[in-house]
Structure formats: structure tokens, C-alpha cells
Motif scaffolding. Structure first.
Motif, short mmCIF file in Angstrom:
data_model
loop_
_atom_site.label_atom_id
_atom_site.label_comp_id
_atom_site.label_asym_id
_atom_site.label_seq_id
_atom_site.Cartn_x
_atom_site.Cartn_y
_atom_site.Cartn_z
N ALA A 157 0.85 -1.19 0.00
CA ALA A 157 0.00 0.00 0.00
C ALA A 157 0.88 1.23 0.00
CB ALA A 157 -0.91 0.00 1.23
N SER A 158 0.47 2.25 -0.75
CA SER A 158 1.36 3.40 -0.94
C SER A 158 0.62 4.73 -0.95
CB SER A 158 2.12 3.22 -2.27
OG SER A 158 2.86 4.38 -2.61
N SER A 159 1.40 5.78 -0.67
CA SER A 159 0.87 7.14 -0.77
C SER A 159 0.77 7.60 -2.21
CB SER A 159 1.73 8.12 0.04
OG SER A 159 3.06 8.15 -0.45
N ASP A 160 1.16 6.74 -3.18
CA ASP A 160 0.94 7.08 -4.59
C ASP A 160 -0.50 6.74 -5.00
OD1 ASP A 160 0.84 4.32 -4.97
OD2 ASP A 160 2.68 4.22 -6.16
N ARG A 161 -1.34 6.38 -4.00
CA ARG A 161 -2.76 6.10 -4.19
C ARG A 161 -3.03 4.80 -4.93
NH1 ARG A 161 -5.20 12.25 -5.37
NH2 ARG A 161 -4.21 13.20 -3.53
N THR A 176 -1.81 -3.91 -10.44
CA THR A 176 -1.87 -2.63 -9.75
C THR A 176 -3.32 -2.26 -9.51
OG1 THR A 176 0.20 -1.86 -10.75
CG2 THR A 176 -1.25 -0.19 -9.83
N LEU A 177 -3.66 -1.98 -8.26
CA LEU A 177 -5.01 -1.55 -7.89
C LEU A 177 -4.97 -0.04 -7.76
CD1 LEU A 177 -5.57 -4.29 -5.16
CD2 LEU A 177 -6.26 -4.37 -7.56
N ALA A 178 -5.58 0.64 -8.73
CA ALA A 178 -5.44 2.09 -8.83
C ALA A 178 -6.81 2.75 -8.98
CB ALA A 178 -4.55 2.44 -10.01
N GLY A 179 -6.79 4.07 -9.14
CA GLY A 179 -8.01 4.83 -9.35
C GLY A 179 -8.55 5.47 -8.09
N TYR A 180 -7.76 5.47 -7.03
CA TYR A 180 -8.22 6.05 -5.78
C TYR A 180 -7.79 7.51 -5.67
CZ TYR A 180 -8.92 1.14 -4.85
OH TYR A 180 -9.32 -0.17 -4.96
N GLU A 181 -8.59 8.31 -4.97
CA GLU A 181 -8.32 9.74 -4.84
C GLU A 181 -7.57 10.08 -3.56
OE1 GLU A 181 -12.02 11.76 -5.22
OE2 GLU A 181 -12.29 11.24 -7.34
N ARG A 182 -7.32 9.08 -2.72
CA ARG A 182 -6.60 9.29 -1.47
C ARG A 182 -5.50 8.24 -1.33
NH1 ARG A 182 -10.10 11.55 2.44
NH2 ARG A 182 -8.37 11.40 3.93
N ASP A 183 -4.57 8.46 -0.41
CA ASP A 183 -3.53 7.48 -0.13
C ASP A 183 -4.14 6.14 0.25
OD1 ASP A 183 -1.91 9.68 -0.42
OD2 ASP A 183 -1.18 9.68 1.66
N VAL A 184 -3.48 5.07 -0.16
CA VAL A 184 -3.86 3.73 0.32
C VAL A 184 -3.02 3.48 1.57
CG1 VAL A 184 -4.05 1.29 -0.23
CG2 VAL A 184 -4.37 3.00 -2.04
N ASN A 185 -3.67 3.53 2.73
CA ASN A 185 -2.94 3.49 4.00
C ASN A 185 -2.54 2.08 4.43
OD1 ASN A 185 -2.98 6.26 4.37
ND2 ASN A 185 -4.98 6.21 5.38
N SER A 186 -3.28 1.08 3.99
CA SER A 186 -2.90 -0.31 4.30
C SER A 186 -3.54 -1.22 3.28
CB SER A 186 -3.33 -0.71 5.72
OG SER A 186 -4.73 -0.95 5.79
N ALA A 187 -2.94 -2.41 3.13
CA ALA A 187 -3.46 -3.43 2.22
C ALA A 187 -3.11 -4.80 2.77
CB ALA A 187 -2.88 -3.25 0.82
N VAL A 188 -4.09 -5.71 2.81
CA VAL A 188 -3.86 -7.07 3.30
C VAL A 188 -4.65 -8.05 2.44
CG1 VAL A 188 -3.48 -6.38 5.70
CG2 VAL A 188 -5.78 -6.99 4.94
N PHE A 189 -4.18 -9.30 2.39
CA PHE A 189 -4.94 -10.39 1.79
C PHE A 189 -5.88 -10.98 2.84
CE2 PHE A 189 -1.07 -10.62 -0.91
CZ PHE A 189 -1.67 -10.61 -2.17
N SER A 190 -6.99 -11.56 2.37
CA SER A 190 -7.82 -12.38 3.24
C SER A 190 -7.06 -13.67 3.55
CB SER A 190 -9.15 -12.69 2.55
OG SER A 190 -8.93 -13.41 1.35
N PRO A 191 -7.48 -14.43 4.57
CA PRO A 191 -6.75 -15.65 4.94
C PRO A 191 -6.60 -16.67 3.81
CG PRO A 191 -8.20 -15.00 6.72
CD PRO A 191 -8.52 -14.10 5.56
N GLY A 220 -18.50 4.33 7.28
CA GLY A 220 -19.09 4.53 8.61
C GLY A 220 -18.20 5.34 9.52
N HIS A 221 -16.89 5.33 9.25
CA HIS A 221 -15.98 6.17 10.04
C HIS A 221 -16.15 7.64 9.64
CE1 HIS A 221 -13.74 3.18 12.31
NE2 HIS A 221 -13.61 2.45 11.22
N ARG A 222 -15.90 8.52 10.59
CA ARG A 222 -16.07 9.95 10.36
C ARG A 222 -14.78 10.63 9.91
NH1 ARG A 222 -16.36 12.36 14.55
NH2 ARG A 222 -16.08 10.72 16.11
N MET A 223 -13.66 9.91 10.00
CA MET A 223 -12.37 10.47 9.60
C MET A 223 -11.56 9.38 8.88
SD MET A 223 -11.50 12.74 13.04
CE MET A 223 -10.06 13.52 12.30
N THR A 224 -10.29 9.67 8.59
CA THR A 224 -9.43 8.76 7.84
C THR A 224 -9.41 7.36 8.44
OG1 THR A 224 -8.00 10.58 7.16
CG2 THR A 224 -7.06 8.38 7.06
#
Length: 366
Positions: A157-161, A176-191, A220-224
Motif C-alpha cells: 500500500a502506498s501514498s501514490d494512491r 496494480t489496484l489504482a483509481g483512488y483519490e486518497r492514499d492507500v494506507n494499508s493493504a492485506v490479503f484475506s486468509p 461509517g468512520h467519520r475520519m481517515t
């Protein structure tokens, strides 16, 4: 190439290890939360005045035969590997050219995966500390890197969005998973590695690993949203946010069924216990907390860090908790009593993450 480990022997020789390849440009508990002014000042204090926190200290001698139980990643650009049977760290991994945000072990404990603000992720041998390969392709800071369940793939996950999925064997970027307007702060696989879960902006996004198709957006969160991850059986997900809460979601319905509220500031990291009945969170309020997922009750608070807690995770047997902090230390705690049994000291900058090996080799608790 990038430098390998600084083995803790009297000779302190640096072994140069060339990465086999760089991928072309086209995954309890480290994240990249946004900080307010006070929090940013606290982080800055994690590095010595007048330098960039670069690891330069002379390491003490230690037995090279000890295999690591804990990996810590720091703003000082290094990763330290620790054994529960040694007083000092057993190896220092040097090679990143900027702060290291994340360090995790492979499922068999044989490899360490790191993510750095130098735009790369790197693979290392946990036994020798030698660099295996460098994953290059992101255009900005890499916040997290995680293995798939079979250690065959890596997601970053990167700040290159963007988030990127890589082959461990070849080091090539698969998707590459792209097209986001904000930083991708974390990324994980399911089990089972069939899904990828991203923390992006004020939401989390569940994707099909093979097609990249968006399955659901968790809002549902109000912030980042600072992090998002799955329970070990894949049935639940947990997100953390700068709104001072963590939320638990169903992986089947994608509905939030519990909000964990007791932290006094941003929650930046979370993970589940092995059976999924409890959750562990870390916060800017300088504490980590264990929760009952069903009731939402806070069962234990771990207090003792002098800076915000940047990561927290359970040991593989669930008996201990390891936390990392911008106070330049990591701490190991007894889960049932909340007692701090060891403080890992040596980093010259903020410690962004601390991870325990799935294969706990050490026997000492002091």
C-alpha cells in the motif's frame, strides 16, 4: 543493490547483496495515519536532533546462531531482529534509504518483508539477514507490505494512491489496484488470499484478488481509515480510524456490527486474536487495548509508552502482545496481566512497527 544485515559480531562487516530484480512499474499490528500538528511534533522527536535518525550506532556482539522472534521497523531506516533468548538484537537489516514503515514475517518465519518511505518493499532472510530482492514500482512512500497465506504473493500500500500485488518468486508486479483519490494506507490479503482489503480515505475497500473487482466499500468512520484487516478465519474485518474508534464488520454482509470506543485519540492499528473473539488496537493516546469483539468491552489496557503506539499484535500462541511506538522502543507484554516484560531499546528513531514471528523460537520472557 541494497545492503544486507549488519550482523552483530565484533567485525560488524556489511554484506552487500544485490537484488535479483526490480519489478516494472505497471498485507496485528503498521499504518500511515494522518497526523495533526502535535502528533507530527511528537514523531519528529523520535529522531535525534540534528540528524535524520539514520542507524549509525556500533552494535554490540551477539550470537549469530540465534533466530529472530521479533522484527522492529524504524524511522532510522533500519530493521532490527530480536531473539527472546538474547538481551540485545541479533541482527540489523540495513538497505532502505528512508524510514521503514513496516516489517512482517512470512508464515514459516523464514523471511522478513519490509516497506519503506524510499518507495520500495524488500525481502530478507530472517536467518542470515541477507537481502533477497527489492520490489520497485511505487511512485511514493510504501506504508505496508503483507504476504498472502501461502507466502507466494505480496500486497503493498502506498501514498501514490495505489496498491500493488507482487510475485514473491519473481519479484514482478502482477497487478496494480489504482483509481483512488486518497492514499492507500494499508493493504492485506484475506486468509485464503481470494480478497484484498484496502484502507483508503475514510473507508475500506474489499476487492477480488484475481480480477481487482470491488466487492464492497465499508463506510461509517467519520475520519481517515488508518488500517483494515481480516480475522484469522476470514469471517470478520476490523478497521481503525482517526475518529478514535475501531469498527468490526461481517465479511459476508459487509455490515458493521460493533464499534470499539474507549481510546482518547486516533486508532491506527488493529488485529484479531487467533479465534477472532478478541481484538487488539493501538492508538495515538499511547496505549494498546484488548477488546471483546462480541460485547465491545475493553478487557485490558497496556500503558507505558512515552509516544503514540504505531502498531500492536498478538504472539502466535496469544500469550503475549508486542507494541511499537514513536518513543523509539517496542514493548512485549503479558496478555493476561498487562505487565510489560521486556522493552526493546536500540533504534535511533520512531519505531513504526513490531511483529512477532509465527514460529516463536525463544524461551525467555525477561
Amino acid at each position: 543493490g541494497f545492503l544486507g544485515s549488519r550482523a552483530l559480531s565484533p567485525s560488524r562487516s556489511l554484506r552487500a547483496v544485490a537484488p535479483r530484480l526490480s519489478a516494472p512499474h505497471p498485507r496485528a499490528a503498521a499504518t500511515a495515519p494522518k497526523m495533526d500538528t502535535a502528533e507530527a511534533a511528537e514523531l519528529k522527536e523520535g529522531a535525534p536532533a540534528g540528524d535524520d535518525g539514520q542507524e549509525t550506532s556500533t552494535p554490540p556482539a551477539a550470537a549469530l546462531s540465534l533466530l529472530p522472534d521479533v522484527a522492529t521497523a524504524s524511522f532510522d531506516k533500519s530493521v532490527r531482529l530480536w531473539s527472546m533468548d538474547a538481551e540485545e538484537c541479533v541482527r540489523i537489516l540495513v538497505g532502505h534509504t528512508a524510514g521503514v514503515r513496516c516489517a512482517v514475517f512470512s508464515s514459516d518465519g523464514s523471511m522478513v518483508l519490509t516497506a519503506s518511505e524510499d518507495h520500495t518493499a524488500k525481502l530478507w532472510s530472517a536467518e542470515t539477514g541477507e537481502g533477497i530482492r527489492s520490489l520497485s514500482g511505487h511512485a511514493s512512500k510504501v506504508f505496508t507490505a503483507r504476504f498472502s497465506h501461502d507466502d507466494a504473493r505480496i500486497v503493498t500500500a502506498s501514498s501514490d494512491r495505489t496498491a500493488m500485488i507482487w510475485s514473491v518468486d519473481s519479484g514482478e508486479c502482477i497487478r496494480t489496484l489504482a483509481g483512488y483519490e486518497r492514499d492507500v494506507n494499508s493493504a492485506v490479503f484475506s486468509p485464503d488470499s481470494s480478497r484484498v482489503l484496502l484502507a483508503v480515505g475514510d473507508a475500506a475497500v474489499s476487492l477480488d484478488t484475481e480480477s481487482g473487482e470491488c466487492l464492497a466499500t465499508l463506510q461509517g468512520h467519520r475520519m481517515t481509515v488508518n488500517s483494515a484487516t481480516f480475522s484469522p478465519n476470514g469471517e470478520k474485518m476490523i478497521t481503525t480510524s482517526s475518529d478514535s474508534t475501531a469498527k468490526v464488520w461481517s465479511s459476508e454482509t459487509f455490515e458493521c456490527f460493533k464499534t470499539l470506543k474507549d481510546h482518547a485519540s486516533s486508532v491506527v492499528t488493529a488485529t484479531f486474536s487467533l479465534d477472532g473473539s478478541q481484538a487488539l488496537t493501538g492508538s495515538y493516546d499511547r496505549t494498546a487495548k484488548v477488546w471483546c469483539v462480541e460485547s465491545g468491552e475493553c478487557l485490558m489496557t497496556f500503558s507505558g509508552h512515552d509516544g503514540f503506539v504505531s502498531s500492536a499484535m498478538f504472539s502466535s500462541d496469544g500469550s503475549q502482545v508486542v507494541t511499537a511506538s514513536v518513543d523509539r522502543t517496542a514493548k512485549i507484554w503479558q496478555r493476561e496481566t498487562g505487565e510489560c516484560i521486556r522493552t526493546l531499546v536500540g533504534h535511533k528513531g520512531a519505531v513504526w512497527s513490531a511483529a512477532m514471528s509465527p514460529i516463536l523460537r525463544g524461551t525467555s520472557g525477561a
